[in-house]
Motif scaffolding. Structure first.
Motif, short mmCIF file in Angstrom:
data_model
loop_
_atom_site.label_atom_id
_atom_site.label_comp_id
_atom_site.label_asym_id
_atom_site.label_seq_id
_atom_site.Cartn_x
_atom_site.Cartn_y
_atom_site.Cartn_z
N UNK A 64 38.13 47.26 55.83
CA UNK A 64 37.16 47.70 55.66
C UNK A 64 37.22 46.99 54.09
N UNK A 65 37.70 46.81 53.33
CA UNK A 65 36.98 45.45 52.16
C UNK A 65 36.95 44.46 52.42
N UNK A 66 35.48 43.42 51.86
CA UNK A 66 34.95 41.74 52.25
C UNK A 66 36.36 41.47 52.35
N UNK A 67 36.95 40.07 52.61
CA UNK A 67 38.14 39.41 52.25
C UNK A 67 37.81 38.87 51.38
N UNK A 68 39.54 38.71 50.40
CA UNK A 68 39.15 38.67 49.02
C UNK A 68 39.49 37.48 48.92
N UNK A 75 50.90 44.48 53.81
CA UNK A 75 50.52 46.10 53.48
C UNK A 75 49.97 46.62 51.72
N UNK A 76 50.85 45.52 50.90
CA UNK A 76 50.68 45.67 49.37
C UNK A 76 48.61 44.96 49.10
N UNK A 77 48.60 44.05 50.27
CA UNK A 77 47.68 43.53 50.08
C UNK A 77 46.56 44.26 50.88
N UNK A 78 46.32 45.26 51.98
CA UNK A 78 45.20 46.74 52.01
C UNK A 78 45.97 47.08 51.26
N UNK A 91 45.62 46.95 47.79
CA UNK A 91 45.57 46.77 46.44
C UNK A 91 43.96 46.84 46.64
N UNK A 92 43.38 46.10 48.35
CA UNK A 92 41.92 46.00 48.11
C UNK A 92 41.41 47.79 48.71
N UNK A 93 42.24 49.14 48.60
CA UNK A 93 41.61 50.14 48.87
C UNK A 93 41.33 50.44 47.92
N UNK A 128 39.26 43.63 36.71
CA UNK A 128 38.74 43.44 35.74
C UNK A 128 39.74 44.49 35.05
N UNK A 129 39.44 44.26 33.89
CA UNK A 129 41.11 45.00 32.83
C UNK A 129 40.92 46.44 32.97
N UNK A 130 40.16 47.24 33.20
CA UNK A 130 39.78 48.48 33.37
C UNK A 130 40.35 48.69 35.09
N UNK A 131 39.53 47.89 36.21
CA UNK A 131 40.81 48.12 37.49
C UNK A 131 41.88 47.79 37.37
N UNK A 132 42.62 47.27 36.69
CA UNK A 132 44.21 46.81 36.23
C UNK A 132 44.50 48.41 35.35
N UNK A 133 44.13 48.45 34.66
CA UNK A 133 44.81 49.38 34.26
C UNK A 133 44.87 50.93 35.04
N UNK A 134 43.78 51.29 36.29
CA UNK A 134 43.80 52.44 37.19
C UNK A 134 44.80 51.63 38.21
N UNK A 135 45.15 50.73 38.03
CA UNK A 135 45.71 50.62 38.86
C UNK A 135 47.45 50.88 39.01
N UNK A 136 47.48 50.22 37.88
CA UNK A 136 49.37 50.86 37.35
C UNK A 136 49.61 51.32 37.65
N UNK A 137 48.28 53.07 37.43
CA UNK A 137 48.83 54.12 37.16
C UNK A 137 48.82 54.75 38.85
#
Ligand SMILES: Nc1ncnc2c1ncn2[C@@H]1O[C@H](COP(=O)(O)OP(=O)(O)O)[C@@H](O)[C@H]1O
Ligand SMILES: Cc1ncc(C[n+]2csc(CCOP(=O)(O)OP(=O)(O)O)c2C)c(N)n1
Ligand SMILES: [Mg+2]
Length: 309
Positions: free
Chosen positions: A146-150, A183-186, A188-190, A256-265
């Motif tokens: 669903x995401x564009x290739x990173x 699996x992890x990459x998909x 992450x992108x989701x 982005x740093x706020x995205x990283x915070x969200x990801x870790x949670x």
């Protein structure tokens, strides 16, 4: 010093006069993208593995080599957060190789094809007339999720730099038997917006430098945050192993740093994620050593064009 491989691939990129409406992604990323019309596209990568350079057939089995060849390409599909589709595999055989050994190689290919839902759909067999090493080449296709290739060129100053898993000491074990992070990459992108990503094949220092150069930024790593593998800890300099050994086949990404915070949670996958530093304005890489001292970080990973003559 910049790897010689990067000088020549940058030159290839400069020479290529490809139409971005037909090839939205060309030389410089883990896969290239080919438009098929009607908003459809396919991505493609090719990698050749050689006895003596990528594995040693006096110690590795052909099944391990077949598996490695497939998962190395699957790791490129993961590197851009794309969905693997199919593989074609070409082999160059020493004289007298024979069918039964080809079947052992096939067993490893089939194992990865099954596990990652990426069937073998063709290939080629050639044989050397004189004594030469065994070589295997995998070309793999993937499609957009669903995401564009990173890509490698989207890192921004202030981004967090993260990796999956742990790094270093791959030659002791991991390089023949790793799990590509598809699996992890998909996931992450989701979950978040990734600004840049690639897989670590040539070493963290060399591969992060590729993201930095292509994005026009620098980076500052924190050595104490780099996840060092148990195998690297058995070596003389575990941190150097994590920075430069390569063939970790882990994902290296910035966001982005706020995205990283969200990801870790939000991250609930068994594969761990670590923030190891930040993208900085300017150019060049630095690493804060465990004693607090700042050191220059130069690309010290694997360079096929920098081998002894
Ligand atoms: N012989 C070649 N001709 C054209 N492009 C090449 C060649 N070798 C490598 N490349 C391209 O150079 C870029 C950088 O390669 P590299 O960093 O080694 O990627 P990877 O680690 O994913 O194999 C890739 O886009 C790759 O397709
Ligand atoms: C016999 C042997 N020697 C050395 C290595 C280590 N090694 C070989 S190639 C390589 C870098 C990755 O290979 P490359 O062909 O550059 O993959 P790519 O970056 O194109 O995906 C490393 C670390 C190995 N795996 N086996
Ligand atoms: Mg390479």
């Amino acid at each position: 010093m910049r790897p010689h491989e990067d000088d020549i691939t940058a030159w290839f990129h400069q020479q290529s006069r490809i139409d971005p409406s037909l090839f939205p992604i060309g030389i410089g990323d883990d896969m290239a993208e080919v438009c098929l019309g009607d908003a459809a596209s396919v991505l493609i990568t090719t990698d050749m593995l050689l006895d003596g350079s990528h594995f040693d057939l006096t110690t590795a089995t052909l099944e391990q080599v077949g598996y490695k060849a497939m998962v190395a390409s699957l790791s490129d599909c993961a590197a851009m957060a794309t969905v693997p589709l199919a593989a074609v595999v070409a082999v160059a055989l020493p004289p007298g190789f024979g069918q039964s050994r080809l079947k052992q190689l096939y067993a490893g290919i089939a194992l990865a094809a099954e596990k990652y839902d990426c069937p073998l759909i063709g290939g080629d067999i050639t044989s050397w007339r004189q004594s030469h090493p065994f070589a295997v080449n995998v070309t793999m296709l993937s499609r957009r999720a669903a995401n564009a290739p990173v890509r490698r060129n989207g890192a921004k100053a202030g981004d967090a730099v993260c990796v999956t898993g742990s790094l270093g000491g791959s030659l002791l074990r991991k390089h023949l038997a790793f799990e590509p992070r598809v699996r992890e990459a998909l996931k992450l992108a989701q979950t978040v917006t990734l600004n840049a990503m690639m897989d670590i094949s040539d070493g963290l220092s060399t591969d992060l430098n590729r993201i930095c150069e292509q994005s026009g930024v620098g980076a500052i790593l924190d050595a104490a945050s780099i996840p060092i593998s148990d195998d690297a800890r058995t070596l003389a300099d575990p941190l150097a192993a994590a920075l430069h050994d390569g063939e970790d086949f882990e994902l290296l990404f910035t966001l982005a740093s706020e995205q990283c915070t969200r990801l870790m949670q939000a991250w609930d996958d068994p594969t761990p994620i670590s923030q190891i530093g930040r993208i900085a304005e300017g150019s060049g890489m630095k690493v804060r050593m465990p004693d607090g001292r700042m050191a220059e970080l130069t690309p010290g990973g694997y360079d096929h064009l920098n081998e002894p003559e």
